[in-house]
Design an enzyme around this catalytic site. Structure first.
Site, mmCIF file in Angstrom:
data_model
loop_
_atom_site.group_PDB
_atom_site.id
_atom_site.type_symbol
_atom_site.label_atom_id
_atom_site.label_comp_id
_atom_site.label_asym_id
_atom_site.label_seq_id
_atom_site.Cartn_x
_atom_site.Cartn_y
_atom_site.Cartn_z
ATOM 1 N N ARG A 42 -6.237 10.667 -3.329
ATOM 2 C CA ARG A 42 -5.503 11.788 -3.912
ATOM 3 C C ARG A 42 -3.988 11.597 -3.871
ATOM 4 O O ARG A 42 -3.304 11.800 -4.868
ATOM 5 C CB ARG A 42 -5.821 13.099 -3.162
ATOM 6 C CG ARG A 42 -7.047 13.796 -3.623
ATOM 7 C CD ARG A 42 -7.655 14.555 -2.470
ATOM 8 N NE ARG A 42 -8.184 13.576 -1.531
ATOM 9 C CZ ARG A 42 -9.416 13.085 -1.605
ATOM 10 N NH1 ARG A 42 -10.233 13.525 -2.508
ATOM 11 N NH2 ARG A 42 -9.826 12.154 -0.779
ATOM 12 N N THR A 43 -3.466 11.237 -2.720
ATOM 13 C CA THR A 43 -2.009 11.238 -2.572
ATOM 14 C C THR A 43 -1.384 10.168 -3.472
ATOM 15 O O THR A 43 -0.440 10.434 -4.210
ATOM 16 C CB THR A 43 -1.626 11.037 -1.092
ATOM 17 O OG1 THR A 43 -2.319 12.016 -0.318
ATOM 18 C CG2 THR A 43 -0.143 11.201 -0.871
ATOM 19 N N LYS A 70 2.769 -12.857 4.809
ATOM 20 C CA LYS A 70 3.525 -14.021 5.312
ATOM 21 C C LYS A 70 4.313 -13.647 6.557
ATOM 22 O O LYS A 70 5.068 -14.455 7.086
ATOM 23 C CB LYS A 70 4.509 -14.515 4.241
ATOM 24 C CG LYS A 70 3.878 -14.882 2.922
ATOM 25 C CD LYS A 70 4.984 -15.302 1.946
ATOM 26 C CE LYS A 70 4.441 -15.432 0.536
ATOM 27 N NZ LYS A 70 5.529 -15.523 -0.452
ATOM 28 N N ARG A 91 3.177 5.714 2.877
ATOM 29 C CA ARG A 91 2.128 6.114 3.835
ATOM 30 C C ARG A 91 1.914 4.945 4.787
ATOM 31 O O ARG A 91 1.793 3.794 4.348
ATOM 32 C CB ARG A 91 0.825 6.447 3.125
ATOM 33 C CG ARG A 91 -0.307 6.624 4.128
ATOM 34 C CD ARG A 91 -1.572 7.151 3.508
ATOM 35 N NE ARG A 91 -1.445 8.560 3.160
ATOM 36 C CZ ARG A 91 -2.469 9.316 2.764
ATOM 37 N NH1 ARG A 91 -3.671 8.794 2.654
ATOM 38 N NH2 ARG A 91 -2.284 10.577 2.471
ATOM 39 N N HIS A 119 2.540 15.191 7.299
ATOM 40 C CA HIS A 119 2.113 14.975 5.909
ATOM 41 C C HIS A 119 2.691 16.128 5.079
ATOM 42 O O HIS A 119 1.973 17.008 4.600
ATOM 43 C CB HIS A 119 0.580 14.969 5.853
ATOM 44 C CG HIS A 119 -0.010 14.446 4.588
ATOM 45 N ND1 HIS A 119 0.740 14.108 3.488
ATOM 46 C CD2 HIS A 119 -1.304 14.198 4.241
ATOM 47 C CE1 HIS A 119 -0.065 13.675 2.527
ATOM 48 N NE2 HIS A 119 -1.313 13.725 2.958
HETATM 49 C C1 NCD Z 1 -5.229 13.608 4.370
HETATM 50 C C2 NCD Z 1 -4.495 12.505 5.098
HETATM 51 O O1 NCD Z 1 -4.409 11.374 4.609
HETATM 52 O O2 NCD Z 1 -3.938 12.833 6.126
HETATM 53 N N1 NCD Z 1 -5.633 13.231 3.078
HETATM 54 C C3 NCD Z 1 -4.883 13.647 2.039
HETATM 55 O O3 NCD Z 1 -3.774 13.212 1.861
HETATM 56 N N2 NCD Z 1 -5.409 14.604 1.247
HETATM 57 C C4 NCD Z 1 -6.337 14.207 5.132
HETATM 58 C C5 NCD Z 1 -7.349 13.295 5.770
HETATM 59 O O4 NCD Z 1 -7.358 12.092 5.535
HETATM 60 O O5 NCD Z 1 -8.179 13.844 6.498
#
Ligand code: NCD
Length: 290
Positions: A42-43, A70, A91, A119
């Site tokens: 999703r993100t 590397k 991320r 997040h």
């Molecule tokens: C979340 C995450 O990556 O923290 N996912 C997301 O971005 N919707 C929640 C999760 O992974 O549980």
């Protein structure tokens, strides 16, 4: 400007950013980079979609095909991307990685999840969804249920919900409670009494926000498996709840919400996920400025 932690923002800024969501302007010629060192559906995709909808282009960094293999450092990798993109969405499994990236880069850096820490863009989606469905952001009773120890989405959200004056009930399996220091911090700052417990009392709740057991952050995978088996929301969990209860979840769900709930009027988690695109368009627009 960067977006690293909900703690960096006040109520006014959050409200301004939420208001910007449905009033974005185009950013033709700008480039967004997604730099994901941890899995995502999703993100990553909603940021890429948001960039395209703003008339931007995007580039995607794949750790497994990069010079990280590397031995290049994270800092140098970000310094390179800084020259290729106007916005870098990061991320990373390590807490603090996004802050480090923001220090290394001139371009806007957005934290798309740093380990179990924060997040913030997920929190914007959550707030936007609550406002849309409940017509307000405060004065609600909200149960946060699941792995509150490890879930970064919860760590950002609990802070923002307290800031807006909601009554919070934290429910987690034993051993997966929210860090007591965070509970103390938000009670002290926002004067909201936070209830904690193991019992799923939902009868007076307006919003039920569930997250999965964050298996990848457990030292012992057997422990995670044991927790997962114990923790599941089904139709019978919802007996006696308010008629207008809203169930949210950042997704992915891994068994903790019975798919039998999807057809009930309570289930709003897919709608919530779809708001990922407009909300992230708003965030990019806000950070790039007019
Ligand atoms: C979340 C995450 O990556 O923290 N996912 C997301 O971005 N919707 C929640 C999760 O992974 O549980």
């Amino acid at each position: 400007m960067d977006l690293i932690s909900i703690r960096d923002l006040d109520k006014k800024q959050i409200e301004t950013m939420l208001e910007a969501v449905d009033k974005t302007t185009a950013h033709k010629g700008k480039i967004l980079a997604t730099a994901f060192f941890e899995p995502s559906t999703r993100t990553r995709l909603s940021f890429q979609s948001a960039a395209l909808r703003l008339g931007m282009n995007y580039i995607d960094f794949s750790p497994e095909l990069s010079s990280l293999r590397k031995g290049e450092s994270f800092g140098d990798t970000i310094r390179m991307m800084d020259g290729y993109a106007d916005v870098i969405v990061v991320r990373h499994p390590k807490e603090g990685a996004a802050r480090l990236a923001a220090e290394a880069a001139e371009s806007a850096v957005i934290n798309a999840g740093d380990g179990g820490n924060q997040h913030p863009t997920q929190t914007f989606i959550d707030l936007y969804t609550i406002k849309k469905l409940k017509k307000k952001l405060g004065g609600l009773r909200i149960a946060l249920v699941g792995d509150l120890k490890h879930a970064r989405s919860m760590h950002s959200l609990v802070y923002a919900l307290a800031m807006f004056g909601n009554m919070l009930r934290l429910v987690s399996p034993a051993g997966l409670e929210l860090d007591p220091a965070l509970v103390e911090e938000i009670e002290g700052k926002f004067k909201e009494k936070v209830e904690t417990g193991k019992e799923m009392r939902l009868n007076d709740v307006d919003v039920l926000y569930v997250c999965r057991i964050q298996e990848e952050r457990f030292a012992d995978p057997y422990e995670a498996k044991r927790m997962k088996e114990k923790f599941r929301i089904t139709l019978s969990t919802l007996e006696g709840v308010k008629k207008d209860l809203v169930i949210l979840h950042p997704l992915p769900r891994i068994g903790e919400i019975d798919p039998g709930l999807d057809k009930t009027p309570y289930a709003k988690y897919f709608e919530q996920a779809h708001y990922g695109v407009p909300v992230r368009m708003g965030i990019i627009d806000y950070l790039l400025g007019r």
